[in-house]
Design an enzyme around this catalytic site. Structure first.
Site, PDB file in Angstrom:
ATOM      1  N   LYS A 172      -8.190  -0.638  20.430  1.00 23.44           N
ATOM      2  CA  LYS A 172      -8.916  -0.611  19.510  1.00 23.44           C
ATOM      3  C   LYS A 172     -10.470  -0.519  19.952  1.00 23.44           C
ATOM      4  O   LYS A 172     -10.570  -0.783  21.382  1.00 23.44           O
ATOM      5  CB  LYS A 172      -9.217  -2.294  18.715  1.00 23.44           C
ATOM      6  CG  LYS A 172      -9.694  -2.148  17.341  1.00 23.44           C
ATOM      7  CD  LYS A 172      -8.571  -1.706  16.437  1.00 23.44           C
ATOM      8  CE  LYS A 172      -9.302  -1.536  15.230  1.00 23.44           C
ATOM      9  NZ  LYS A 172      -8.046  -1.679  14.188  1.00 23.44           N
ATOM     10  N   ASP A 212     -11.996   2.436  11.058  1.00 27.60           N
ATOM     11  CA  ASP A 212     -11.628   1.063  10.719  1.00 27.60           C
ATOM     12  C   ASP A 212     -13.026   0.713   9.847  1.00 27.60           C
ATOM     13  O   ASP A 212     -13.659   1.318   9.365  1.00 27.60           O
ATOM     14  CB  ASP A 212     -11.395  -0.041  11.948  1.00 27.60           C
ATOM     15  CG  ASP A 212     -10.929  -1.502  11.726  1.00 27.60           C
ATOM     16  OD1 ASP A 212      -9.747  -1.368  11.400  1.00 27.60           O
ATOM     17  OD2 ASP A 212     -11.771  -2.400  11.658  1.00 27.60           O
TER      18      ASP A 212
HETATM   19  N1  GLU Z   1      -7.777   0.708  11.664  1.00 29.09           N
HETATM   20  C1  GLU Z   1      -6.576   0.723  11.246  1.00 29.09           C
HETATM   21  C2  GLU Z   1      -5.716  -0.154  11.471  1.00 29.09           C
HETATM   22  O1  GLU Z   1      -6.382  -1.452  11.645  1.00 29.09           O
HETATM   23  C3  GLU Z   1      -5.884   2.273  11.641  1.00 29.09           C
HETATM   24  C4  GLU Z   1      -5.923   2.564  12.892  1.00 29.09           C
HETATM   25  C5  GLU Z   1      -5.139   3.905  13.018  1.00 29.09           C
HETATM   26  O2  GLU Z   1      -4.920   4.565  12.249  1.00 29.09           O
HETATM   27  O3  GLU Z   1      -5.279   4.137  14.267  1.00 29.09           O
HETATM   28  O4  GLU Z   1      -4.422  -0.485  11.846  1.00 29.09           O
END
Ligand code: GLU
Length: 492
Positions: A172, A212
């Site tokens: 992340k 996100d």
């Molecule tokens: N931010 C999204 C999550 O919390 C997607 C992450 C992504 O597609 O890599 O899963």
């Protein structure tokens, strides 16, 4: 039913008193007070003693990162029976290894605003675990971002991504940059400056960010453009959530919300029920909330409310999706504008708590810790039968406990909202094969993945003696997949 881990027990009370220096801020602190006040229950969630020790060490070594502690605690509370069955994993310190990020990058992001003033922000990328594939997870731009938030999200992402069954590790990133009130030019300049450092840590086989909170297709475009410019390569698979004209996947935009509804639909089927005729409340009004509302309505539900940080709108006729999309996706305005334009069926309640609205199904789709024990008790009292977490960790630990004890079907985020990242992995597949799939085919792949995740969580919970406990099922099933791959690689 309260689950108790195998082996000798230590109580939550003992666990949290260890984090004394910041006790008053710890999210376990407030819930603890309420835990003791709750009627009729054995409310201390116990952990295996070895896990408790590991947890105390994690608190010490990651001081002040309260959301990260919360996410770790929730996983460790589930793992006692796994370690009892497989003591070799404990001996090889799998818990300690899995809770330590492989790499954490923190960097300065300097940019100039429209008045010419210099702005300094902090950028993050936590590459948590690559046992199952390249690091994968979104970028969050929000003023609340600090290392503890990125680590909680990265930690959740490891298990979520494992549950999809697709070859993606967990990561992340993001920044404390606040896009609210910023011009398009300012946001573009910020994205370019952010990528000027981040690019060296990325690659389709290394680390693949997506969006996100605060990062959508527009920002991914600016980030991708800058990556392409720096590297002089058209490396489509380095970012997901791209626009449809330049390497994006159909259904990616809808995927998190649709996936959460599919997951809840599976939980309802277990109860012999469905979305048909149900009243739903969805919190938030961003990408996840909008497509949760869309799919819930397609399955026959009536969604009567959604929200933003200013308050909620209640619409007795059901949320008008076209109007909501116009206001949020096109005009990028606040949710109060919806009520202003909708007419007499809708009202905006400034500062209102969306969980006070009676509903059959609640879909928290805004942000972490947005639904607490009091909210959960209210929802239960009002007859709520199912909860699907579209956001990451939106329910506080005492809220989760109340739902589980009340027999509410509780779809924990790392399972219920895995459809977004799963479709990101499908986008990577399309990019790798220089192909693009139809909407119908991609949606069916997503639906199948969500059914599989549900079945995995359901069966794992049953196998470990906690039928219907999707928190336990998701944590154990995700953990086992990652732990087995890590074991195969030796001590790295
Ligand atoms: N931010 C999204 C999550 O919390 C997607 C992450 C992504 O597609 O890599 O899963």
């Amino acid at each position: 039913m309260l689950y108790r881990g195998a082996g000798r027990q230590a109580s939550l009370h003992i666990a949290i008193s260890g984090g004394a220096e910041y006790d008053s801020q710890d999210p376990h602190e407030a819930p603890r007070e309420r835990l003791h006040q709750l009627p009729g229950g054995d409310l201390l969630v116990a952990m295996d003693e070895r896990l408790e020790e590991a947890y105390q060490d994690i608190i010490r070594r990651n001081a002040g990162e309260i959301e990260f502690h919360q996410a770790v605690r929730e996983v460790l509370e589930s793992l006692g029976p796994v370690l009892a069955k497989r003591p070799e994993l404990a001996e090889r310190k799998i818990i300690e290894r899995i809770c330590e990020p492989e790499r954490q990058v923190i960097f300065r992001v300097v940019w100039q605003d429209d008045t010419g003033e210099v702005q300094v922000n902090r950028g993050f990328r936590v590459q948590f675990n690559s046992a199952l594939g390249p690091y994968k997870g979104g970028l969050r731009f929000h003023p609340s971002v600090y290392l503890g938030i990125i680590k909680f999200l990265g930690f959740e992402q490891i298990f979520k991504n494992a549950l999809t069954g697709l070859p993606i590790g967990g990561a992340k990133g993001g920044s404390d940059f606040d896009p609210k009130g910023r011009s398009d030019d300012e946001i573009m300049r910020f994205c370019q400056s952010f990528m000027l450092e981040l690019y060296r840590h990325l690659g389709e086989y290394r680390d693949v960010p997506a969006g996100d909170i605060g990062v959508g297709t527009r920002e991914i475009g600016w980030l991708f453009g800058q990556y392409k410019r720096i590297t002089n390569q058209y490396e489509s698979g380095v970012l997901t959530g791209k626009g449809l004209g330049w390497g994006g996947s159909l259904v990616r935009k809808e995927a998190t919300g649709y996936g959460a509804v599919y997951f809840v639909n599976e939980m309802l089927k277990v109860r012999g029920d469905s979305f048909e005729g149900k009243t739903c409340v969805v919190s938030g009004s961003g990408n996840v909330a909008i497509y949760t509302i869309e799919k819930a309505c397609q399955l026959g539900a009536r969604v009567v409310a959604c929200s933003d940080s200013d308050g909620y709108v209640y619409d007795e006729a059901g949320i008008d999706l076209d109007l909501l999309k116009q206001i949020k996706e096109v005009e990028r305005r606040r949710i109060s504008a919806y009520a202003e334009r909708r007419g007499s069926t809708a009202r905006f309640v400034p500062g209102g708590n969306v969980w006070e609205i009676p509903c059959d199904i609640a879909m928290p789709s805004a942000t972490q810790n947005e639904l607490n024990g009091r909210d959960a008790a209210k929802l239960v009292k009002n007859g709520c039968i199912a909860v699907g977490e579209g956001a990451n960790m939106p329910t506080t630990p005492d809220g989760v406990r109340i739902f589980l004890d009340a027999g509410v079907s509780f779809g924990v985020g790392k399972a219920a909202n895995a459809g977004g990242v799963a479709t990101s992995a499908l986008e990577m597949q399309q990019n790798a094969s220089r192909d693009s799939w139809t909407f119908e085919y991609t949606e069916e792949r997503l639906a199948q993945i969500m059914r599989d995740i549900h079945r995995t969580c359901y069966e794992t919970a049953k196998e470990y003696g906690a039928p219907g406990n999707y928190v336990l099922g998701a944590n154990i099933a995700g953990f086992i997949r990652v732990a087995e791959a890590m074991e195969a690689f030796g001590l790295i």
